[in-house]
Scaffold this active site. Sequence first.
Site, PDB file in Angstrom:
ATOM      1  N   ARG A  73     -23.674 -13.421  -3.312  1.00  0.00           N
ATOM      2  CA  ARG A  73     -23.021 -13.819  -4.573  1.00  0.00           C
ATOM      3  C   ARG A  73     -21.956 -12.865  -5.102  1.00  0.00           C
ATOM      4  O   ARG A  73     -21.396 -13.112  -6.164  1.00  0.00           O
ATOM      5  CB  ARG A  73     -24.056 -14.044  -5.684  1.00  0.00           C
ATOM      6  CG  ARG A  73     -25.075 -15.127  -5.367  1.00  0.00           C
ATOM      7  CD  ARG A  73     -24.449 -16.499  -5.372  1.00  0.00           C
ATOM      8  NE  ARG A  73     -25.450 -17.550  -5.272  1.00  0.00           N
ATOM      9  CZ  ARG A  73     -25.461 -18.502  -4.345  1.00  0.00           C
ATOM     10  NH1 ARG A  73     -24.502 -18.536  -3.426  1.00  0.00           N
ATOM     11  NH2 ARG A  73     -26.384 -19.420  -4.327  1.00  0.00           N
ATOM     12  N   ASN A 103     -19.341 -18.162   0.647  1.00  0.00           N
ATOM     13  CA  ASN A 103     -19.075 -19.041  -0.505  1.00  0.00           C
ATOM     14  C   ASN A 103     -19.216 -18.303  -1.838  1.00  0.00           C
ATOM     15  O   ASN A 103     -19.945 -18.697  -2.732  1.00  0.00           O
ATOM     16  CB  ASN A 103     -19.954 -20.301  -0.479  1.00  0.00           C
ATOM     17  CG  ASN A 103     -21.436 -20.008  -0.602  1.00  0.00           C
ATOM     18  OD1 ASN A 103     -21.881 -18.912  -0.301  1.00  0.00           O
ATOM     19  ND2 ASN A 103     -22.200 -20.983  -1.064  1.00  0.00           N
ATOM     20  N   HIS A 187     -22.731 -25.784   8.583  1.00  0.00           N
ATOM     21  CA  HIS A 187     -23.545 -26.516   7.609  1.00  0.00           C
ATOM     22  C   HIS A 187     -23.335 -27.988   7.928  1.00  0.00           C
ATOM     23  O   HIS A 187     -22.367 -28.602   7.484  1.00  0.00           O
ATOM     24  CB  HIS A 187     -23.104 -26.199   6.184  1.00  0.00           C
ATOM     25  CG  HIS A 187     -23.917 -26.919   5.145  1.00  0.00           C
ATOM     26  ND1 HIS A 187     -24.493 -26.270   4.089  1.00  0.00           N
ATOM     27  CD2 HIS A 187     -24.266 -28.223   5.011  1.00  0.00           C
ATOM     28  CE1 HIS A 187     -25.158 -27.152   3.342  1.00  0.00           C
ATOM     29  NE2 HIS A 187     -25.028 -28.348   3.883  1.00  0.00           N
ATOM     30  N   HIS A 240     -29.655 -23.925   9.067  1.00  0.00           N
ATOM     31  CA  HIS A 240     -30.755 -24.626   8.376  1.00  0.00           C
ATOM     32  C   HIS A 240     -31.035 -26.051   8.840  1.00  0.00           C
ATOM     33  O   HIS A 240     -30.907 -27.003   8.070  1.00  0.00           O
ATOM     34  CB  HIS A 240     -30.542 -24.611   6.856  1.00  0.00           C
ATOM     35  CG  HIS A 240     -29.131 -24.844   6.360  1.00  0.00           C
ATOM     36  ND1 HIS A 240     -28.334 -25.849   6.830  1.00  0.00           N
ATOM     37  CD2 HIS A 240     -28.399 -24.199   5.415  1.00  0.00           C
ATOM     38  CE1 HIS A 240     -27.168 -25.805   6.210  1.00  0.00           C
ATOM     39  NE2 HIS A 240     -27.179 -24.813   5.345  1.00  0.00           N
ATOM     40  N   ASP A 314     -31.823 -18.462   4.149  1.00  0.00           N
ATOM     41  CA  ASP A 314     -30.847 -19.136   3.277  1.00  0.00           C
ATOM     42  C   ASP A 314     -31.086 -18.705   1.822  1.00  0.00           C
ATOM     43  O   ASP A 314     -31.082 -19.541   0.903  1.00  0.00           O
ATOM     44  CB  ASP A 314     -30.886 -20.652   3.423  1.00  0.00           C
ATOM     45  CG  ASP A 314     -29.676 -21.328   2.772  1.00  0.00           C
ATOM     46  OD1 ASP A 314     -28.808 -20.615   2.232  1.00  0.00           O
ATOM     47  OD2 ASP A 314     -29.608 -22.569   2.801  1.00  0.00           O
ATOM     48  N   HIS A 318     -29.749 -18.347  -7.849  1.00  0.00           N
ATOM     49  CA  HIS A 318     -29.068 -19.099  -8.908  1.00  0.00           C
ATOM     50  C   HIS A 318     -29.579 -18.629 -10.265  1.00  0.00           C
ATOM     51  O   HIS A 318     -30.758 -18.275 -10.401  1.00  0.00           O
ATOM     52  CB  HIS A 318     -29.304 -20.600  -8.754  1.00  0.00           C
ATOM     53  CG  HIS A 318     -28.518 -21.207  -7.637  1.00  0.00           C
ATOM     54  ND1 HIS A 318     -27.149 -21.367  -7.693  1.00  0.00           N
ATOM     55  CD2 HIS A 318     -28.886 -21.655  -6.422  1.00  0.00           C
ATOM     56  CE1 HIS A 318     -26.712 -21.906  -6.566  1.00  0.00           C
ATOM     57  NE2 HIS A 318     -27.743 -22.082  -5.767  1.00  0.00           N
ATOM     58  N   GLY A 333     -30.356 -24.667  -3.859  1.00  0.00           N
ATOM     59  CA  GLY A 333     -30.655 -23.370  -3.254  1.00  0.00           C
ATOM     60  C   GLY A 333     -31.880 -22.710  -3.829  1.00  0.00           C
ATOM     61  O   GLY A 333     -32.254 -22.959  -4.985  1.00  0.00           O
TER      62      GLY A 333
END
Length: 435
Positions: A73, A103, A187, A240, A314, A318, A333
Site C-alpha cells: 500500500r 496497485n 489476475h 490466486h 494476497d 484495507h 481483499g
Amino acid sequence: MSDTPYDMIIKGGRVIDPALGFGKDAHVLIKDGAIAGIETDEAVFGDIGNATVLDATGKLVVPGLIDAHVHLREPGREDEETVITGCRAAAAGGFTAVCCMPNTSPVIDNQETVMFVQDRAEVADARVFVVGAITKGSQGKELSEIGDLVKVGAVAITDDGHWVENSEIMRRAMEYSKMFDIPVMDHAEETTLCAGGVVNESFESTRLGLTGRPAVGEEIAVLRDLALCRVTGARLHLQHLSSRRAVDAVRKAKAEGIRVTAEACPHHFILTDEAIAEEFNTSLRVNPPLRSADDREAIIEGLIDGTIDCIASDHAPHAEEEKDCEFDHAPPGMIGLETTLGLVKTFLIDKGYLTWADAVAKMTINPARIFNLPGGTLKQGLPADITIIDPDRVWTVDAKKFRSMSRNSPFVGWELTGQVYRTILNGRIVFEQDQ
Ligand code: DOR
C-alpha cells in the site's frame, strides 16, 4: 565480525529444506549473517565461544518463507499499510521476503516508484521484491517500460486487481517479459463477465441478492493467457487460482510443457461462499471471490499434485472505515501475512493433504525459483534467512496482536495450530513470539 567460530547456532530443531532434500534433526550455524553450515553432529561445534544459542528442540527450522503476493500500500495508502509495517507483519508471519504488488497510488509503473519502495524497504524486517505494472497506471491501455522496470530490479510484472483485457497488449507484455526472463503474473478474471460482481456467481449469490463474479470468468482469462503463453514461450504465473476449471486448465497446460506456474491463497482452500451469509463479514469480500466446495477441493487437489506451485497470502490491507459498510460496497481483499502459516498447518498439513516438506517448498524454493529470488534454501553461504516454527502450538488469531496496520481478516477468533517461533533475516532475529 566475531572471533568465535559462529555468531549463532540454532540447536536441536528438525531442519526441513526441500531444495536440499534435507529433513533431519540438525543444528544450523550462522556466521556474519550467512548460513555457515548444517551439522547433525554436535561435536563439530564443540567450542561455541560466545555464539548465541537458540534452542529449537521440538521446533522446525526452515528457510525463510517467501510470500509471492503482498500489497504493501505504499505509496498512497499509508493509513492501511506501509513498507515497514507490512514487513513487520511479514516477519510475524514467518516471511523473510515478499513480492509487493504495483496497485499503489501512484501505480508502480516506472523506475522512480520501484526505487522508492526499495528505498523504504532498506530498513524493513523483510526483503521486498517489487513487481511492476504491465500497463501504465494498470489501465490496460499502454505497456509500461518493462525493460526500465527490470533494470532497477522489478522481479515480475502484473496488473493485479485487473485482468489485461487487450490480448494484443498482453501478448506484447509476454514477449518483453521473455526477453528479460521474468514471469508475467496474471489476475485472471475476464473483465466483462466479472465487472460489478462482489461474490461468486452461484445459488448463494442469487439467494443473497448480490451480483456474481462467475468462475467461467476465471476460466476464460486463464485459457486466453495460456494460449498467449504457448505462442510467446513466455513464463506465466497465475495468481490466486480459485476455481476447478482453471486448475484443470493449468494441469493440462503443464502436461503440454507450457511455462506456467500458479499460486493459491489460504482463503480459497479453506473457505467457500457459504461463509458469507453467516454474518456478511466484509473481510470475506475478495477478488477472485470465495467459491463452491467443489472449487475449494480442486484447489487442494492442485496443491497436492503440484499443479499449484506456491501458497501466497494476497495480503490486502484495507481501512476499517472502508470495510465497515454493506457487503457490496466494501473494497475487495483480506490481510493474510500473519495467518497463512497457521492456516497451512491447520488446514493442509493436519488434514493430511500436504507434508511439511511440500508446504515449505510452496512457500520457499518454489517462489524463489519462479521469481529468480535469492534464498528459499539454507544452502551454505547464502544469507541466513530462517523461520523457526512451533508446529504444535495452538493459538487464537487476535486482531489486537496484528503487526499489520489493518485488521480485515475473516480468521480473527479462529483457533489454529502451528505458529512462528522466531524469524531471522540476514542472521538477525526480526521476530520473537511472546516477546
Ligand atoms: O481482493 C483483492 N484485493 N484482489 C485483488 O486482486 C486486489 C486486492 C487489493 O489490492 O486490495
